[in-house]
Design an enzyme around this catalytic site. Structure first.
Site, PDB file in Angstrom:
ATOM      1  N   GLY A  60      72.642 -64.205  67.303  1.00  0.00           N
ATOM      2  CA  GLY A  60      73.615 -65.290  67.143  1.00  0.00           C
ATOM      3  C   GLY A  60      73.083 -66.325  66.183  1.00  0.00           C
ATOM      4  O   GLY A  60      71.872 -66.359  65.911  1.00  0.00           O
ATOM      5  N   CYS A  92      67.143 -60.500  68.903  1.00  0.00           N
ATOM      6  CA  CYS A  92      67.020 -61.726  68.100  1.00  0.00           C
ATOM      7  C   CYS A  92      67.296 -62.971  68.953  1.00  0.00           C
ATOM      8  O   CYS A  92      66.490 -63.306  69.812  1.00  0.00           O
ATOM      9  CB  CYS A  92      67.945 -61.622  66.877  1.00  0.00           C
ATOM     10  SG  CYS A  92      67.505 -62.795  65.600  1.00  0.00           S
ATOM     11  N   TYR A  93      68.452 -63.627  68.785  1.00  0.00           N
ATOM     12  CA  TYR A  93      68.759 -64.782  69.626  1.00  0.00           C
ATOM     13  C   TYR A  93      68.692 -64.378  71.108  1.00  0.00           C
ATOM     14  O   TYR A  93      68.194 -65.141  71.942  1.00  0.00           O
ATOM     15  CB  TYR A  93      70.162 -65.308  69.281  1.00  0.00           C
ATOM     16  CG  TYR A  93      70.635 -66.472  70.119  1.00  0.00           C
ATOM     17  CD1 TYR A  93      70.373 -67.783  69.734  1.00  0.00           C
ATOM     18  CD2 TYR A  93      71.354 -66.266  71.302  1.00  0.00           C
ATOM     19  CE1 TYR A  93      70.801 -68.856  70.513  1.00  0.00           C
ATOM     20  CE2 TYR A  93      71.788 -67.326  72.081  1.00  0.00           C
ATOM     21  CZ  TYR A  93      71.520 -68.625  71.679  1.00  0.00           C
ATOM     22  OH  TYR A  93      71.947 -69.677  72.451  1.00  0.00           O
ATOM     23  N   HIS A 115      66.379 -56.291  64.441  1.00  0.00           N
ATOM     24  CA  HIS A 115      67.711 -55.739  64.735  1.00  0.00           C
ATOM     25  C   HIS A 115      67.687 -54.209  64.747  1.00  0.00           C
ATOM     26  O   HIS A 115      67.787 -53.584  63.692  1.00  0.00           O
ATOM     27  CB  HIS A 115      68.719 -56.236  63.693  1.00  0.00           C
ATOM     28  CG  HIS A 115      69.030 -57.683  63.859  1.00  0.00           C
ATOM     29  ND1 HIS A 115      70.073 -58.148  64.623  1.00  0.00           N
ATOM     30  CD2 HIS A 115      68.390 -58.787  63.386  1.00  0.00           C
ATOM     31  CE1 HIS A 115      70.082 -59.463  64.609  1.00  0.00           C
ATOM     32  NE2 HIS A 115      69.077 -59.881  63.872  1.00  0.00           N
ATOM     33  N   GLU A 137      69.981 -52.273  65.585  1.00  0.00           N
ATOM     34  CA  GLU A 137      71.312 -51.704  65.303  1.00  0.00           C
ATOM     35  C   GLU A 137      71.568 -51.485  63.813  1.00  0.00           C
ATOM     36  O   GLU A 137      72.485 -50.749  63.449  1.00  0.00           O
ATOM     37  CB  GLU A 137      72.416 -52.596  65.902  1.00  0.00           C
ATOM     38  CG  GLU A 137      72.638 -53.947  65.235  1.00  0.00           C
ATOM     39  CD  GLU A 137      71.662 -55.037  65.662  1.00  0.00           C
ATOM     40  OE1 GLU A 137      70.573 -54.707  66.182  1.00  0.00           O
ATOM     41  OE2 GLU A 137      71.960 -56.223  65.456  1.00  0.00           O
ATOM     42  N   ASP A 144      95.431 -45.477  61.780  1.00  0.00           N
ATOM     43  CA  ASP A 144      95.562 -45.842  63.195  1.00  0.00           C
ATOM     44  C   ASP A 144      96.921 -45.440  63.776  1.00  0.00           C
ATOM     45  O   ASP A 144      96.992 -44.835  64.840  1.00  0.00           O
ATOM     46  CB  ASP A 144      95.326 -47.342  63.393  1.00  0.00           C
ATOM     47  CG  ASP A 144      93.995 -47.780  62.814  1.00  0.00           C
ATOM     48  OD1 ASP A 144      93.136 -46.908  62.626  1.00  0.00           O
ATOM     49  OD2 ASP A 144      93.823 -48.982  62.540  1.00  0.00           O
ATOM     50  N   LYS A 166      86.891 -47.425  64.528  1.00  0.00           N
ATOM     51  CA  LYS A 166      87.552 -46.652  63.465  1.00  0.00           C
ATOM     52  C   LYS A 166      87.000 -45.227  63.343  1.00  0.00           C
ATOM     53  O   LYS A 166      87.749 -44.265  63.226  1.00  0.00           O
ATOM     54  CB  LYS A 166      87.365 -47.390  62.135  1.00  0.00           C
ATOM     55  CG  LYS A 166      88.247 -46.905  61.031  1.00  0.00           C
ATOM     56  CD  LYS A 166      89.635 -47.469  61.202  1.00  0.00           C
ATOM     57  CE  LYS A 166      90.544 -47.237  60.040  1.00  0.00           C
ATOM     58  NZ  LYS A 166      91.771 -48.040  60.179  1.00  0.00           N
TER      59      LYS A 166
END
Ligand code: XMP
Length: 516
Positions: free
Chosen positions: A58, A85-86, A175, A177, A233, A372
C-alpha cells in the site's frame, strides 16, 4: 461459484496497485482467492473462512496517523497471514517491532535487488539461497517484532522477511507477485501449500460445471436477455448461458457500425450457429446519422452510449417480458467499482450499461468472479473460436474514437482497411504476442504527397502499439522497422484516401492509449 468448503485465500487490499495481481497469482496455483478492502469486518472474514490471508502492499506508512489497519481480532483467528511490503510492516509494528522511514537515499529500494534467503523459513523451502526480488519501499523494519526471526536480506534491507513459524505469520518486504521476483511463484506456493495446506481445487472445468448447474437451478424455465457486444466478456457469458439454458437465452447484438473489419459478420456467424436466440440489429446508419458533424470526443462517446441503450431497449420491448438480464461483468470490474480500495480506480464507460426501460426481475453476472485470463480459458473450453477469445481490448465506442474528428462512412472504411492490414502484419511477424494492444487510427490531418506523377492531398493514418500490464500505464512498443515499413507501404498502396503513415512513440502517461 466456489463451494463453501473449497479452500480460499483472502487478500486484504491496503491500497496497492498489485492486489489484483496477487489474487491472480494465487488462482494460477489453482487456489481460489478474493480481494476485499482492508476494512472488512471480522465477521465477514470469519464467514468467508479463508485458509490463509494475504495483506497487500500500500502507499501509506504504518506509523502515520490514519494509516489503514485490518480488524484487530484478525490476529486471534489462528489463520496464517502473509504480509507483503506495507502488509509486512503492519505485522512488524503490530507485534512490537519498529518501522522507520529509510532516511538515507540508499536504504530505500525501488527495483530489482539481489536477496539472500534463509531456507529454514518455510516460505523459502527448496529455493536457492540467493535470488533476485522486486523491492519498492521507502520504509524499513529497524527492530524485529517479538517472537519473529529474519529470513531474508538484501544489500540495503537487513530484514526483507520476518516470520514466526509458530503463529504462522510471515512478512516479505519484496513483491513475490510480480514476475521480476524470480522465485515469486515458488514463495507464494510455499505459503499456500506448506503453510496453509491448501488443496488445488480451483479449476475452470469445475467452475463451468458448478456455474452451469447453479444457473439452471436459478433460471428454471425463465427467459434471459443478454446484450452481446462481440467483446470477449459478453461472448463468453453468452456461451456459458447457452450451455446452461439453450434457447431460453436471447442475445441482442447491436451492430453500431463502428466495429473492425468483418467483426460483426464473425460474431453473427458464430452465434447464429449456437443453440440460442440471436438477433443482430443493424443500426449502423442510425449511429452515423447521430454522429454527423460531431467532433468533440466526449460528445461522441455520450451519443454512442445513449443510442446503444435506446436501440437495445427498442429491441427488448419487441421480445416482451424477460425474467433476467445478463451481463458480462468480470472480477476486475467488481474490484474497481469499489470492492477493493486501490488508490487509483480506472473508470471507463462501456456501451452496454444498464437500460432503464427493460422490465426484468434480476441481473445475472455469471463471470463476476473471474479474471480476464480465466474468462478466456473458459471461452476456449466452451468452444468459442480463438480469434474471438483472444481479441484485444476494444473500446465500447469502437472506431468512432479512433477516427479523430467527425466520423463518416468513408473515413470508417479507410480506417477499417488500414487497421486490418496493420493487425495482419503484426500477427504475421509475431509482434502481436508481445503487444498489449495495437491498432490504427485515422487522423484528421491531410497532407501533400506524390504518387505516380501526381500530387496527392490525403489523410494520414497513425499506428499505435503499446506494452502494458494494466492499461493504466503503457509503454510504446519498439516495433521492428521492417514490420513498420511493410505495414506503411501496404497501407498507402491498398487504402484509398491515405498517403501517409505515422507511428506513435508516446507512452501513457502523458498520452492515453486511445486518441479520444
Ligand atoms: P486509455 O485511452 O484510457 O485506454 O488509455 C485504456 C484502455 O481502455 C480502453 N478504453 C475503453 N474501453 N470503453 C471501453 O470499454 C471505453 O470508453 C474505453 N476507452 C478506452 C482502451 O482501448 C485501452 O485498452
Amino acid at each position: 461459484m466456489p463451494e463453501q468448503n473449497q479452500q480460499k485465500i483472502l487478500i486484504l487490499d491496503f491500497g496497492a496497485q498489485y492486489s489484483q495481481l496477487i489474487a491472480r497469482r494465487v488462482r494460477e496455483c489453482h487456489v481460489y482467492s478474493e480481494v476485499k478492502p482492508f476494512s472488512v469486518s471480522l465477521e465477514e472474514i470469519q464467514s468467508f473462512a479463508p485458509a490463509g490471508i494475504i495483506f497487500s502492499g500500500g502507499p501509506g506508512s504504518v506509523y502515520e496517523a490514519g494509516s489503514p489497519h485490518p480488524a484487530e481480532g484478525i490476529y486471534d483467528l489462528g489463520i496464517p497471514i502473509l504480509g507483503i511490503c506495507y502488509g509486512c510492516q503492519l505485522l512488524a509494528q503490530r507485534f512490537g517491532g519498529e518501522v522507520v522511514p529509510a532516511i538515507s537515499g540508499t536504504a530505500r529500494e525501488y527495483g530489482k535487488a539481489v536477496t539472500w534467503f534463509d531456507n529454514r523459513c518455510r516460505l523459502f523451502t527448496d529455493l536457492p539461497g540467493e535470488s533476485v526480488t522486486w523491492m519498492s519501499h521507502g520504509d524499513l523494519i529497524s527492530i524485529l517484532p517479538k517472537g519473529f526471526a529474519s529470513a531474508a536480506y538484501s544489500a540495503v534491507c537487513p530484514t526483507a522477511c520476518i516470520y514466526d513459524e509458530l503463529r504462522r505469520l510471515y512478512g516479505v518486504q519484496f513483491h513475490p507477485e510480480v514476475t521480476h521476483t524470480l522465485h515469486g511463484r515458488e514463495i507464494l506456493q510455499n505459503f499456500l501449500f506448506r503453510v496453509c495446506h491448501c488443496s488445488q481445487g480451483w479449476t475452470m472445468a469445475d467452475f463451468r460445471q458448478k456455474t452451469v448447474q447453479s444457473l439452471r437451478e436459478k433460471i428454471g424455465d425463465g427467459k434471459v436477455l443478454l446484450a452481446l457486444s462481440g467483446g470477449v466478456d459478453s461472448s463468453v457469458a453468452a456461451a456459458l448461458l447457452s450451455e446452461a439454458i439453450g434457447s431460453s437465452l436471447i442475445c441482442i447484438f447491436v451492430d453500431h457500425g463502428l466495429l473492425r473489419k468483418d467483426e460483426g459478420d464473425e460474431i453473427e456467424a458464430f452465434f447464429s450457429r449456437q443453440k440460442l436466440t440471436f438477433h443482430r440489429v443493424d443500426a449502423s446508419r442510425h449511429f452515423l446519422t447521430c454522429l454527423a458533424r460531431i467532433n468533440d470526443p466526449e460528445r461522441k462517446r455520450k451519443i454512442i452510449g445513449e443510442e446503444f441503450i435506446r436501440t437495445f431497449e427498442q429491441e427488448a420491448r419487441k421480445i416482451g417480458k424477460v425474467d433476467f438480464l445478463a451481463q458480462g461483468t468480470i472480477y476486475p470490474d467488481v474490484i474497481e467499482s469499489g470492492a477493493g480500495s486501490s488508490a487509483v480506480i480506472k473508470s471507463h464507460h462501456n456501451v452496454g450499461g444498464l437500460p432503464d426501460h427493460v422490465a426484468f426481475r434480476e441481473i445475472l453476472e455469471p463471470l463476476r468472479l473471474l479474471f480476464k485470463d480465466e474468462v478466456r480459458e473458459l471461452g476456449l473450453a466452451l468452444g468459442l473460436p480463438e480469434n474471438l477469445v483472444n481479441r484485444q481490448p476494444f473500446p465500447g465506442p469502437g472506431l468512432a474514437i479512433r477516427v479523430i474528428g467527425e466520423v463518416t462512412q468513408r473515413k470508417l472504411k479507410m480506417l477499417r482497411e488500414a487497421d486490418a492490414i496493420f493487425r495482419e502484419e503484426m500477427e504475421k511477424s509475431g509482434d502481436s504476442r508481445t503487444s498489449g494492444q495495437y491498432f490504427a487510427a485515422l487522423t484528421n490531418m491531410r497532407s501533400v504527397g506524390v504518387m505516380g506523377d501526381g500530387r496527392t492531398y490525403e489523410y494520414a493514418v497513425v499506428l499505435r502499439s503499446v506494452k502494458t500490464d494494466d492499461f493504466m500505464t503503457a509503454e510504446w512498443s519498439r516495433l521492428p522497422y521492417d514490420l513498420l515499413e511493410r505495414a506503411s507501404s501496404r497501407i498507402v498502396n491498398e487504402v484509398e484516401g491515405v498517403n501517409r503513415v505515422l507511428y506513435d512513440i508516446t507512452s501513457k502517461p502523458p498520452a492515453t492509449v486511445e486518441y479520444e
